[in-house]
Design a protein around this motif. Structure first.
Motif, PDB file in Angstrom:
ATOM      1  N   UNK A  89       0.842  -1.208   0.000  1.00  0.00           N
ATOM      2  CA  UNK A  89       0.000   0.000   0.000  1.00  0.00           C
ATOM      3  C   UNK A  89       0.870   1.248   0.000  1.00  0.00           C
ATOM      4  N   UNK A  90       2.091   1.111  -0.443  1.00  0.00           N
ATOM      5  CA  UNK A  90       3.008   2.240  -0.485  1.00  0.00           C
ATOM      6  C   UNK A  90       2.728   3.096  -1.715  1.00  0.00           C
ATOM      7  N   UNK A  91       3.131   4.376  -1.687  1.00  0.00           N
ATOM      8  CA  UNK A  91       2.996   5.185  -2.897  1.00  0.00           C
ATOM      9  C   UNK A  91       3.847   4.570  -4.015  1.00  0.00           C
ATOM     10  N   UNK A  92       3.268   4.372  -5.157  1.00  0.00           N
ATOM     11  CA  UNK A  92       3.972   3.724  -6.261  1.00  0.00           C
ATOM     12  C   UNK A  92       3.531   2.293  -6.459  1.00  0.00           C
ATOM     13  N   UNK A  93       2.727   1.755  -5.562  1.00  0.00           N
ATOM     14  CA  UNK A  93       2.121   0.437  -5.732  1.00  0.00           C
ATOM     15  C   UNK A  93       0.757   0.650  -6.371  1.00  0.00           C
ATOM     16  N   UNK A  94       0.588   0.113  -7.556  1.00  0.00           N
ATOM     17  CA  UNK A  94      -0.620   0.362  -8.331  1.00  0.00           C
ATOM     18  C   UNK A  94      -1.597  -0.790  -8.212  1.00  0.00           C
ATOM     19  N   UNK A  95      -2.839  -0.460  -7.959  1.00  0.00           N
ATOM     20  CA  UNK A  95      -3.930  -1.434  -7.893  1.00  0.00           C
ATOM     21  C   UNK A  95      -5.078  -0.856  -8.715  1.00  0.00           C
ATOM     22  N   UNK A  96      -5.506  -1.605  -9.726  1.00  0.00           N
ATOM     23  CA  UNK A  96      -6.585  -1.113 -10.575  1.00  0.00           C
ATOM     24  C   UNK A  96      -7.409  -2.282 -11.102  1.00  0.00           C
ATOM     25  N   UNK A  97      -8.595  -1.962 -11.583  1.00  0.00           N
ATOM     26  CA  UNK A  97      -9.512  -2.966 -12.119  1.00  0.00           C
ATOM     27  C   UNK A  97      -9.583  -2.785 -13.634  1.00  0.00           C
ATOM     28  N   UNK A  98      -9.358  -3.890 -14.365  1.00  0.00           N
ATOM     29  CA  UNK A  98      -9.371  -3.862 -15.816  1.00  0.00           C
ATOM     30  C   UNK A  98      -9.946  -5.171 -16.323  1.00  0.00           C
ATOM     31  N   UNK A  99     -10.899  -5.102 -17.234  1.00  0.00           N
ATOM     32  CA  UNK A  99     -11.556  -6.280 -17.808  1.00  0.00           C
ATOM     33  C   UNK A  99     -12.217  -7.149 -16.742  1.00  0.00           C
ATOM     34  N   UNK A 100     -12.737  -6.517 -15.698  1.00  0.00           N
ATOM     35  CA  UNK A 100     -13.441  -7.244 -14.650  1.00  0.00           C
ATOM     36  C   UNK A 100     -12.527  -7.964 -13.682  1.00  0.00           C
ATOM     37  N   UNK A 101     -11.242  -7.671 -13.729  1.00  0.00           N
ATOM     38  CA  UNK A 101     -10.288  -8.333 -12.841  1.00  0.00           C
ATOM     39  C   UNK A 101      -9.435  -7.274 -12.155  1.00  0.00           C
ATOM     40  N   UNK A 102      -9.082  -7.530 -10.911  1.00  0.00           N
ATOM     41  CA  UNK A 102      -8.246  -6.577 -10.184  1.00  0.00           C
ATOM     42  C   UNK A 102      -6.777  -6.914 -10.421  1.00  0.00           C
ATOM     43  N   UNK A 103      -5.998  -5.902 -10.805  1.00  0.00           N
ATOM     44  CA  UNK A 103      -4.580  -6.061 -11.087  1.00  0.00           C
ATOM     45  C   UNK A 103      -3.791  -5.303 -10.025  1.00  0.00           C
ATOM     46  N   UNK A 104      -2.643  -5.833  -9.668  1.00  0.00           N
ATOM     47  CA  UNK A 104      -1.808  -5.230  -8.633  1.00  0.00           C
ATOM     48  C   UNK A 104      -0.364  -5.236  -9.119  1.00  0.00           C
ATOM     49  N   UNK A 105       0.256  -4.058  -9.161  1.00  0.00           N
ATOM     50  CA  UNK A 105       1.649  -3.919  -9.580  1.00  0.00           C
ATOM     51  C   UNK A 105       2.415  -3.230  -8.446  1.00  0.00           C
ATOM     52  N   UNK A 106       3.141  -3.995  -7.630  1.00  0.00           N
ATOM     53  CA  UNK A 106       3.823  -3.430  -6.454  1.00  0.00           C
ATOM     54  C   UNK A 106       5.231  -2.918  -6.768  1.00  0.00           C
ATOM     55  N   UNK A 107       5.354  -1.813  -7.482  1.00  0.00           N
ATOM     56  CA  UNK A 107       6.667  -1.311  -7.873  1.00  0.00           C
ATOM     57  C   UNK A 107       7.508  -0.866  -6.671  1.00  0.00           C
ATOM     58  N   UNK A 108       6.964  -0.038  -5.831  1.00  0.00           N
ATOM     59  CA  UNK A 108       7.721   0.486  -4.689  1.00  0.00           C
ATOM     60  C   UNK A 108       8.059  -0.620  -3.693  1.00  0.00           C
ATOM     61  N   UNK A 109       7.115  -1.496  -3.437  1.00  0.00           N
ATOM     62  CA  UNK A 109       7.374  -2.597  -2.514  1.00  0.00           C
ATOM     63  C   UNK A 109       8.478  -3.492  -3.042  1.00  0.00           C
ATOM     64  N   UNK A 110       8.486  -3.754  -4.345  1.00  0.00           N
ATOM     65  CA  UNK A 110       9.521  -4.589  -4.945  1.00  0.00           C
ATOM     66  C   UNK A 110      10.890  -3.947  -4.798  1.00  0.00           C
ATOM     67  N   UNK A 111      10.981  -2.648  -5.059  1.00  0.00           N
ATOM     68  CA  UNK A 111      12.263  -1.947  -4.918  1.00  0.00           C
ATOM     69  C   UNK A 111      12.748  -1.947  -3.474  1.00  0.00           C
ATOM     70  N   UNK A 112      11.840  -1.729  -2.550  1.00  0.00           N
ATOM     71  CA  UNK A 112      12.207  -1.693  -1.135  1.00  0.00           C
ATOM     72  C   UNK A 112      12.676  -3.064  -0.645  1.00  0.00           C
TER      73      UNK A 112
END
Length: 64
Positions: A29-52
């Motif tokens: 839930x850090x700034x830079x962690x993206x969570x969005x809904x596309x095509x009826x599915x929730x997508x999560x891209x944890x960029x900041x968490x991965x870097x940390x």
């Protein structure tokens, strides 16, 4: 190359098992962690968490 494949697989298993614990600490839930809904599915891209977590793993590896 086979050893790297095994290491990556084990790291993914470890991270997957620690995900609920890490979310309670605020990871994901850090700034830079993206969570969005596309095509009826929730997508999560944890960029900041991965870097940390990568930086933390690098520091631990250098220390040991």
């Amino acid at each position: 190359m086979f050893r790297w494949l095994i290491a990556v697989f084990l790291a993914l298993l470890l991270i997957n098992s620690l995900t609920p614990w890490l979310q309670r600490l605020g990871f994901g839930r850090l700034p830079g962690d993206f969570r969005f809904r596309l095509f009826g599915r929730e997508w999560f891209i944890p960029l900041t968490t991965t870097l940390l977590l990568s930086a933390l793993a690098s520091l631990i590896a250098r220390w040991i």
